[in-house]
Design an enzyme around this catalytic site. Structure first.
Site, PDB file in Angstrom:
ATOM      1  N   LYS B 112     104.026 -14.531 -47.746  1.00  0.00           N
ATOM      2  CA  LYS B 112     103.339 -13.240 -47.722  1.00  0.00           C
ATOM      3  C   LYS B 112     102.655 -12.927 -49.046  1.00  0.00           C
ATOM      4  CE  LYS B 112     107.269 -11.203 -46.480  1.00  0.00           C
ATOM      5  NZ  LYS B 112     108.159 -12.185 -45.849  1.00  0.00           N
ATOM      6  N   GLU B 136      99.747 -17.015 -39.712  1.00  0.00           N
ATOM      7  CA  GLU B 136     100.443 -16.328 -38.617  1.00  0.00           C
ATOM      8  C   GLU B 136     101.892 -16.014 -38.953  1.00  0.00           C
ATOM      9  OE1 GLU B 136      99.178 -15.506 -35.122  1.00  0.00           O
ATOM     10  OE2 GLU B 136     100.766 -14.247 -35.925  1.00  0.00           O
ATOM     11  N   VAL B 139     103.598 -12.538 -40.755  1.00  0.00           N
ATOM     12  CA  VAL B 139     103.877 -11.247 -40.107  1.00  0.00           C
ATOM     13  C   VAL B 139     104.538 -11.466 -38.756  1.00  0.00           C
ATOM     14  CG1 VAL B 139     102.890  -9.087 -39.243  1.00  0.00           C
ATOM     15  CG2 VAL B 139     101.832 -10.243 -41.194  1.00  0.00           C
ATOM     16  N   GLY B 194     124.269 -12.364 -42.018  1.00  0.00           N
ATOM     17  CA  GLY B 194     123.146 -13.100 -42.599  1.00  0.00           C
ATOM     18  C   GLY B 194     121.786 -12.498 -42.284  1.00  0.00           C
ATOM     19  N   GLU B 197     119.674  -9.796 -47.090  1.00  0.00           N
ATOM     20  CA  GLU B 197     119.845 -10.534 -48.339  1.00  0.00           C
ATOM     21  C   GLU B 197     120.963  -9.884 -49.161  1.00  0.00           C
ATOM     22  OE1 GLU B 197     117.483 -12.959 -49.318  1.00  0.00           O
ATOM     23  OE2 GLU B 197     116.313 -12.698 -47.478  1.00  0.00           O
ATOM     24  N   ASP B 208     109.061  -4.890 -47.768  1.00  0.00           N
ATOM     25  CA  ASP B 208     108.708  -6.042 -46.938  1.00  0.00           C
ATOM     26  C   ASP B 208     107.792  -5.620 -45.788  1.00  0.00           C
ATOM     27  OD1 ASP B 208     109.260  -8.891 -45.924  1.00  0.00           O
ATOM     28  OD2 ASP B 208     109.890  -7.653 -44.232  1.00  0.00           O
ATOM     29  N   LYS B 212     103.666  -6.662 -45.055  1.00  0.00           N
ATOM     30  CA  LYS B 212     103.138  -7.149 -43.776  1.00  0.00           C
ATOM     31  C   LYS B 212     102.047  -6.218 -43.254  1.00  0.00           C
ATOM     32  CE  LYS B 212     107.487  -9.421 -42.691  1.00  0.00           C
ATOM     33  NZ  LYS B 212     108.825  -9.172 -42.132  1.00  0.00           N
ATOM     34  N   GLY B 306     113.789 -16.357 -38.606  1.00  0.00           N
ATOM     35  CA  GLY B 306     114.494 -17.549 -38.137  1.00  0.00           C
ATOM     36  C   GLY B 306     113.665 -18.779 -38.455  1.00  0.00           C
TER      37      GLY B 306
END
Lengths: 164, 329
Positions: B112, B136, B139, B194, B197, B208, B212, B306
Site C-alpha cells: 500500500k 489489486e 485494497v 492472529g 498485530e 490502514d 486504502k 490472508g
C-alpha cells in the site's frame, strides 16, 4: 397543503411551478376527485419541504396562479436523526451541549438517552435531533461536531443514505 | 511469463505456494528476494525449493545477492513487489517499483505504501514506459475492487465509494456487538487469533483503512489525495454502550471509509448503520460499495486478508498483464 384548482389543463403545473422557484422540495402529490367537490374544481394535496422564511412568499405565488389554498398544515421539525456521543458528557456540561443545538432556532434536541457505566469512565448517549429541513439537519450536525471537538467527545453518526 | 518476487513474508509465501500448485497458469518464477538474500535463474526456479530454503534457513537464496541484483538482472517480465508497507515513505518498495518500470518491466504489488504515497507519479511513469502497474491486492484482499472500477464498471461515472476496509476493526466491532465484549476484550481476542498485530495502532486508529481509501480515491477519480487529506477517527474510543444504543434501534456500528468528491468527503470513522445494510458484514470480512450512474450501487464483499487470498488478487493482476501485453509462448 391542500389546494383547490380549476379542473382544466395546465392548472396543476401552474400550482407546482412556484414550489421549485422558491427552493421547495415536493415529497408527494396526491390528486383525487372528491365526491363533495363541485365538478369543475379539483382538490390536490401536496406534501413539500421548504425553509420557513420562504413559505409566505410561496403561498402568495401559488395564489397568483389562480389556485386557492384550502388548508395549510405545517409540521415543523420534519427530520429526525440520532447520533451516538461518547466521552465525559456530563462533566463537559451536557446542558450547554443541548443548548447550543436548541439555540440554532431551526433544530432541537428531542431525546437524550445517557448511559453512565462508572465514575470517571466515559459515558455514552444517544442524542436525537429534530430539524426543519435536511439542510438544516446538516447545519445542526455541524454545530454538534464543533461542540464535540471543543469538548473532546467522540461522535458516531449514521451513514448518509442509510439512516434508520 | 517470467515473474520476479521481492518480499517473502506471508503474502510472498502464499504466492509461491500458488505458483507451485498451479503450473498451468504458465507463470514462471525466475527470481526471488527477501530482506537478506536472493536467487535468480532466467530458466526458472522451483517455487517449492525456494520456499523450503526459506523455511529451513530463513533465506531464500545466496546472501551475497539482494533485491537490487534481482532488479538489475532483467530476468523477468513482471516484478511482484511484496515487501512490508511503509505508509509514510513507501520505501523500499517505491524505489523497487520505479527501478523496474524504468527498465521496461510490468509491476504488480500488494504494498500500500508506494501506491498511497505516489499513485500519480508511478502511473505516469508506467504510462510513459508502456508497462502495466497493477495493485489489486492493496485494497480489500481478495476482492477484485480495482478490476471492478477499471474494467467491469468502465464507462460509469462514480459518485461515491464507501466500504469496510479493515478486517481487524470489523472483527472487533462484530464481537463487541454479538457478545457485548468491551473494546479491550475484543482486541485481546483478535490478537490471540492472529487478526490483530502486536501493535494494533494502524488498524484500530483507522490509518490502514484511510490508506486504502486514498488508493481507491486516486484510482477512481485521480484526486491526487494523500493520507493527510483524510479525516480519520478510529474505533479505540468506542464503548459497549454505544453498540447497545445502536442495537436498540436495530442498528450497529462499523468502521466505514467514505469518499464522495462532489461533497468534498474523504473520511474514515465509526458509523451507525441499519443491520440489513450491505456493508454490515461479519468478522474479518471486507466490503466495498460503489455508487455509479449506470450500474447503480454495486457491493463487493469477501476476504480482506490472508496469504492465499491476497495471492488470488496478485495472480489476477499477473494474468491480466499476460493477456494484455505478453504473447503466450
Amino acid at each position: 397543503m391542500k389546494l383547490e384548482m380549476k379542473d382544466s389543463p395546465g392548472q396543476l403545473v401552474a400550482a407546482l411551478t412556484p414550489i421549485s422557484e422558491y427552493g421547495g422540495n415536493i415529497i408527494a402529490v396526491i390528486h383525487q376527485r372528491e365526491p363533495e367537490s363541485p365538478s369543475d374544481t379539483l382538490g390536490v394535496q401536496i406534501v413539500l419541504e421548504i425553509a420557513q422564511e420562504r413559505l409566505d412568499a410561496l403561498v402568495g405565488a401559488i395564489k397568483l396562479q389562480g389556485v386557492s389554498i384550502l388548508r395549510l398544515g405545517e409540521e415543523r421539525l420534519l427530520y429526525r436523526q440520532s447520533v451516538i456521543m461518547i466521552g465525559h458528557l456530563i462533566h463537559t456540561d451536557i446542558g450547554d451541549t443541548i443548548g447550543r443545538i436548541d439555540a440554532t432556532g431551526f433544530a432541537e434536541v428531542a431525546e437524550l438517552n445517557v448511559h453512565m457505566p462508572a465514575i470517571a469512565e466515559p459515558s455514552t448517549a444517544l442524542i436525537t435531533i429534530k430539524a426543519t429541513t435536511r439542510s438544516e439537519m446538516g447545519r445542526a450536525l455541524d454545530v454538534l461536531r464543533t461542540v464535540a471537538a471543543e469538548k473532546g467527545l467522540l461522535i458516531v453518526e449514521p451513514l448518509a443514505g442509510a439512516e434508520a | 511469463m517470467r515473474v520476479a518476487v521481492l518480499g517473502l513474508g506471508a503474502v510472498g509465501k502464499g504466492l509461491l505456494r500458488t505458483l507451485a500448485a498451479k503450473p498451468e497458469l504458465d507463470l514462471v518464477l525466475t527470481a526471488a528476494a527477501d530482506s537478506s538474500s536472493a536467487c535468480i535463474d532466467p530458466d526458472g526456479l522451483d517455487p517449492t525449493a525456494v520456499l523450503d530454503a526459506k523455511c529451513a534457513t530463513g533465506r531464500c537464496g545466496a546472501s551475497g545477492l539482494s533485491a537490487t541484483d534481482v532488479l538489475a538482472s532483467g530476468a523477468y517480465d513482471v516484478l511482484v513487489e511484496l515487501t512490508p508497507t511503509n505508509a509514510l515513505t513507501g520505501e523500499p518498495a517505491l524505489t523497487h517499483i520505479r527501478s523496474a518500470i524504468e527498465r521496461g518491466k510490468h509491476v504488480v504489488t500488494s504494498n500500500k505504501g508506494p501506491i498511497a504515497v505516489d499513485h500519480a507519479g508511478l502511473t505516469a511513469l508506467a504510462d510513459e514506459a508502456g508497462v502495466a502497474l497493477r495493485y489489486e491486492a492493496t485494497v480489500g484482499g481478495a476482492i477484485p475492487v480495482i478490476h471492478a472500477i477499471r474494467d467491469g464498471l468502465a464507462g460509469n461515472r462514480f459518485s461515491s465509494i464507501t466500504g469496510v476496509l479493515n478486517g481487524t476493526c470489523n472483527y472487533i466491532l462484530t464481537r463487541m456487538d454479538d457478545e457485548g465484549l468491551t473494546y479491550e476484550q475484543a482486541l485481546a481476542e483478535a490478537r490471540e487469533l492472529g487478526y490483530a498485530e502486536a501493535d494494533p495502532t494502524y488498524d484500530v486508529r483507522g490509518i490502514d483503512a484511510a490508506i486504502k481509501l486514498v488508493i481507491l480515491a486516486n484510482t477512481c477519480w485521480s484526486l491526487g489525495v494523500t493520507l493527510d487529506d483524510v479525516s480519520i477517527t478510529g474505533i479505540d474510543g468506542l464503548t459497549v454502550d454505544a453498540l447497545r444504543l445502536a442495537a436498540d434501534q436495530d442498528c450497529t456500528i462499523r468502521l466505514i471509509g467514505e469518499v464522495a468528491p462532489a461533497e468534498n468527503l474523504l473520511r474514515v470513522a465509526p458509523r451507525v448503520l441499519p443491520r440489513n445494510h450491505p456493508l454490515v458484514i461479519e468478522g474479518t470480512l471486507n466490503a466495498v460499495m460503489l455508487s455509479t450512474d449506470m450500474a447503480g450501487e454495486v457491493t463487493l464483499m469477501g476476504k480482506g486478508a490472508g496469504s492465499v487470498e491476497t495471492a488470488s488478487a496478485i495472480i489476477g493482476d499477473l494474468i491480466a498483464i499476460r493477456d494484455r501485453y505478453v504473447e503466450c509462448g
